[in-house]
Design a protein around this motif. Structure first.
Motif, short mmCIF file in Angstrom:
data_model
loop_
_atom_site.label_atom_id
_atom_site.label_comp_id
_atom_site.label_asym_id
_atom_site.label_seq_id
_atom_site.Cartn_x
_atom_site.Cartn_y
_atom_site.Cartn_z
N ARG A 124 0.84 -1.20 0.00
CA ARG A 124 0.00 0.00 0.00
C ARG A 124 0.88 1.26 0.00
NH1 ARG A 124 -2.34 -0.84 4.51
NH2 ARG A 124 -3.68 -2.44 3.60
N ALA A 125 1.97 1.23 0.73
CA ALA A 125 2.85 2.40 0.81
C ALA A 125 3.45 2.76 -0.54
CB ALA A 125 3.96 2.15 1.83
N VAL A 126 3.77 1.75 -1.37
CA VAL A 126 4.45 2.04 -2.63
C VAL A 126 3.51 2.13 -3.82
CG1 VAL A 126 6.54 0.92 -1.77
CG2 VAL A 126 4.97 -0.38 -3.22
N THR A 127 2.21 1.80 -3.64
CA THR A 127 1.30 1.84 -4.79
C THR A 127 0.06 2.70 -4.59
OG1 THR A 127 0.10 -0.15 -4.04
CG2 THR A 127 2.01 -0.48 -5.50
N GLU A 128 -0.34 2.99 -3.35
CA GLU A 128 -1.60 3.69 -3.12
C GLU A 128 -1.59 5.06 -3.80
OE1 GLU A 128 -4.70 3.99 0.53
OE2 GLU A 128 -2.64 4.60 0.98
N GLY A 129 -2.60 5.30 -4.58
CA GLY A 129 -2.71 6.59 -5.27
C GLY A 129 -2.01 6.64 -6.60
N ILE A 130 -1.23 5.61 -6.95
CA ILE A 130 -0.54 5.61 -8.25
C ILE A 130 -0.86 4.36 -9.07
CG2 ILE A 130 1.32 7.00 -7.29
CD1 ILE A 130 3.13 4.50 -7.57
N MET A 131 -1.23 3.26 -8.39
CA MET A 131 -1.63 2.02 -9.06
C MET A 131 -2.86 1.47 -8.35
SD MET A 131 2.07 0.04 -9.45
CE MET A 131 1.42 -1.30 -10.44
N ASP A 132 -3.93 1.23 -9.10
CA ASP A 132 -5.08 0.60 -8.46
C ASP A 132 -4.88 -0.91 -8.43
OD1 ASP A 132 -5.54 -0.25 -11.06
OD2 ASP A 132 -7.25 1.07 -11.39
N ASP A 133 -5.82 -1.63 -7.80
CA ASP A 133 -5.69 -3.08 -7.65
C ASP A 133 -5.57 -3.77 -9.00
OD1 ASP A 133 -5.82 -2.78 -4.93
OD2 ASP A 133 -7.95 -3.31 -4.76
N GLN A 134 -6.28 -3.26 -9.99
CA GLN A 134 -6.25 -3.87 -11.31
C GLN A 134 -4.85 -3.76 -11.92
OE1 GLN A 134 -8.41 -1.94 -14.53
NE2 GLN A 134 -9.14 -3.94 -15.27
N SER A 135 -4.19 -2.61 -11.75
CA SER A 135 -2.85 -2.42 -12.29
C SER A 135 -1.82 -3.29 -11.57
CB SER A 135 -2.45 -0.95 -12.20
OG SER A 135 -3.24 -0.15 -13.05
N VAL A 136 -1.96 -3.39 -10.24
CA VAL A 136 -1.05 -4.26 -9.49
C VAL A 136 -1.23 -5.70 -9.95
CG1 VAL A 136 -0.48 -5.19 -7.21
CG2 VAL A 136 -0.95 -2.74 -7.48
N ASP A 137 -2.48 -6.12 -10.12
CA ASP A 137 -2.77 -7.48 -10.58
C ASP A 137 -2.24 -7.69 -11.99
OD1 ASP A 137 -3.82 -10.07 -10.30
OD2 ASP A 137 -5.68 -9.50 -11.32
N SER A 138 -2.33 -6.67 -12.83
CA SER A 138 -1.81 -6.76 -14.19
C SER A 138 -0.30 -6.98 -14.18
CB SER A 138 -2.14 -5.48 -14.97
OG SER A 138 -1.59 -5.51 -16.27
N TYR A 139 0.39 -6.21 -13.34
CA TYR A 139 1.84 -6.36 -13.25
C TYR A 139 2.21 -7.75 -12.73
CZ TYR A 139 6.68 -5.62 -11.97
OH TYR A 139 8.06 -5.75 -11.85
N ARG A 140 1.56 -8.18 -11.67
CA ARG A 140 1.84 -9.48 -11.08
C ARG A 140 1.63 -10.59 -12.12
NH1 ARG A 140 0.30 -10.61 -5.56
NH2 ARG A 140 -1.23 -8.94 -5.85
N THR A 141 0.51 -10.52 -12.85
CA THR A 141 0.20 -11.52 -13.86
C THR A 141 1.25 -11.55 -14.95
OG1 THR A 141 -2.18 -11.26 -13.43
CG2 THR A 141 -1.54 -12.28 -15.53
#
Length: 637
Positions: free
Chosen positions: A517-534
């Motif tokens: 949350r500290a490194v992604t909140e406000g710049i990557m939503d859950d969908q973008s994090v999931d996209s990167y992980r995938t």
């Protein structure tokens, strides 16, 4: 490579010239620019590279500058976002970034006598006409959030101005300025030559290459590259040999072969977005120029195992532009000889260290990148920093993850150097998540109204000591040689256990939700994090299946028994060790399955936990096999 009249060529179109009238004039004045390419950056860091005829662009310029060019999900890597049934993606020109002309020096325009050029326009990817996606959008969000929230923190906690150098009040500040840069390391070689690990290792240990003179085509290609980069306004600061490589050989025809060298190029700092764009540009130019001289280039983190890999040390700086026009470095204290850093600087450094488990998946996202992070090669192996032995006498520790760079005679140069990225890292995401981690630490330091002395005690804490921000059972600072002054067990206990595989690295995104949350909140939503992980998980699994396992089989087959009439009992014993390792790694029987077969089955079944464990075992066994086989060969006459 031919020499061209660079005075007649157009290399860069800055922001102030991004209007239709000026662009029409420039394209008319430079008919060698025959194509336009909108360069969007997907979640994996890949850039698009289409070709739009310049004549067509001039006709529809107004519409293209405003609405961009449409593509689909097959052109970009955006899993979970641009799927086959929802694939509309627009590429909208970034009107604030520098635009560059990419010249094809092998394709000369007959009318002008100049190489054919493609105007590359950095672009933001927009999914379904609504949502900005991809790496550039994430970095833009990060920069905007950092600047806004840091200024709010400074206003809310004016105590900090008692420690900042060159500014006494938030009312003096007009804007927050972020500066970034990368150091590009890479290998060049003649394509037919194979790496000799023992020869490369010996040269490295004897320091035969580091900062030595370049010769022949390597020298010419390096000098040409530096000249061209300066034409683009990158302001090259240095190009030199790095530690890796061997001496080339002179052929009977007067040419050079057996070329295998590691080089580095550094250039001037820029804004985070421009720094990431510049790195893309530099890598393209390096590849094009060295290829013209018959030299292959590799930006892999670890092109040759057992030899120094290639890093891309990434620098982070934070400054304030004052209403008076002056710029001050917010990492500096009023007395640089008494304190290492201001509260802003300490907070930024502590934010990187505390949140690194969530940062690392965005930095070391491939098997090859993790292979570089081993003791003994000047690459970081654990989460620890160094400040120096004394504030008045700056020093550099090259064994840590992130270091403080400062010069008492040049206050604006104070910055942090993150040593874990490599040339294949997605610099857009490294900078985006890195600045967010820094903001998290700055927020904690300023909201706690901590002094430089308080924060130095925090970052220097011992394991078991409580802290207002850092974790109790960890240490974060060492002025020792981390490679030699600690055992591997001590490093893991004090500084954390680093991931051994991409799977282990990605698991940190789930195991440390607050850090994520500290490194992604406000710049990557859950969908973008999931996209990167995938995206990263897919690349890791497919690379294991299609490249790593077949390469391992080739390595095993290459360790063949040698015919030597003078072999003895010792040779038989040595070969027996080699043979047993070969069978363990790659040979199936009715009673047992080899490590490689078991790994392939686990990947097929998407059992990534088992595949990850087997990958580490395979790597260890392969390294043991190579050592045993080298010992076996050396004993044969």
């Amino acid at each position: 490579m031919r020499d061209f009249d660079t005075e007649r060529m157009l290399f860069t179109i800055p922001e102030k010239m991004h209007n239709e009238e000026t662009l029409q004039r420039l394209l008319n004045e430079h008919p060698e620019i025959k194509f336009i390419s909108l360069a969007g950056i997907d979640i994996a860091g890949n850039d698009t590279d289409e070709r739009i005829p310049a004549a067509l662009f001039k006709e529809g310029m107004e519409d293209m500058l405003r609405h961009g060019v449409q593509t689909d999900g097959s052109s970009v890597n955006l899993p979970r976002i641009a799927e086959l049934n929802n694939a509309k993606v627009d590429m909208i020109p970034d009107m604030k970034a520098d635009w560059h002309v990419d010249y094809n020096f092998s394709n000369v325009d007959l009318k002008t006598g100049l190489p054919v050029g493609t105007l590359r326009i950095p672009a933001t990817l927009i999914h379904n006409g609504r949502k900005a996606v991809g790496s550039r959008a994430i970095l833009e969000n990060s920069v905007r959030k950092f600047r806004t929230e840091l200024l709010e923190l400074l206003r809310a906690h004016p105590y900090v101005f008692s420690y900042l150098q060159g500014v006494d009040s938030p009312d003096e500040i007009e804007d927050i300025v972020l500066t970034s840069a990368t150091e590009l390391e890479f290998w060049v070689r003649t394509p037919e030559d194979k790496a000799d690990r023992e020869e490369l290792f010996t040269s490295q240990e004897l320091k035969e290459q580091y900062w030595k003179r370049t010769y022949g085509p390597v020298r010419t290609a390096l000098e040409k590259t530096l000249d061209i980069l300066d034409c683009y306004g990158l302001h090259v600061e240095m190009g030199h040999k790095e530690v890796g490589g061997v001496k080339s050989r002179l052929t009977s025809s007067g040419g050079m072969d057996h070329i295998m060298e590691q080089l580095e190029i550094d250039w001037k700092y820029a804004s985070p977005m421009q720094a990431a764009d510049n790195e893309k540009l530099a890598k393209n130019i390096v590849r094009e120029v060295f290829n013209e001289f018959g030299l292959g280039t590799s930006f892999k983190a670890k092109p040759v195992e057992g030899v120094a890999g290639s890093g891309e040390h990434t620098h982070f700086g934070v400054a304030a532009r004052l209403k008076s026009g002056k710029t001050v470095n917010l990492f500096n204290t009023k007395s640089m000889e008494e304190d290492f850093l201001s509260p802003v600087g300490y907070g930024a450094l502590m934010g990187i260290l505390k949140n690194y488990e969530a940062l690392n998946p965005f930095i070391s996202s491939s098997t090859n990148s993790l292979k570089r992070l081993k003791p003994g090669f000047e690459a970081p192996v654990c989460v620890v920093t160094s400040l120096g032995h004394d504030p008045g006498d700056p020093s550099r520790n090259r064994t840590i993850l992130i270091g403080l760079v400062r010069d008492l005679t040049s206050p604006m140069s104070t910055r942090f150097e993150l040593r874990s990225p490599n040339p294949k890292s997605n610099t857009y995401l490294v900078l985006a998540t890195g600045y967010m981690a820094m903001l998290d630490g700055i927020r904690a330091a300023l909201e706690g109204e901590k002094t430089p002395a308080d924060l130095e005690r925090s970052i220097s804490k011992k394991s078991g000591e409580e802290d207002f921000y850092l974790e109790r059972d960890r240490e974060y600072r060492s002025e020792k040689n981390v490679f030699t002054d600690y055992s591997e067990e001590d490093r893991k206990k004090l500084f954390g256990d680093p991931p051994g595989t991409v799977w282990e690295n990605l698991k940190n995104l789930d195991e440390y939700p607050e850090k994520l949350r500290a490194v992604t909140e406000g710049i990557m939503d859950d969908q973008s994090v999931d996209s990167y992980r995938t995206c990263i998980l897919y690349e890791w699994a497919k690379e294991m299946q299609l490249r790593n396992i077949p390469n391992a089989i080739d390595d095993v087959r290459g360790c063949s028994k040698l015919d030597d009439s003078m072999s003895n009992d010792l040779d038989d014993v040595k070969w027996d060790r080699v043979s047993k390792l070969k069978h363990c790694i790659a040979k199936d029987s009715l009673e047992s399955r080899s490590l490689l077969s078991r790994a392939a089955e686990a990947l097929e079944e998407e059992d990534y936990e088992t595949a990850s464990a087997l990958q580490k075992e395979i790597q260890a066994k392969l390294e043991e096999l190579k050592k045993e086989y080298a010992s076996y060969r050396r004993n044969l006459v």
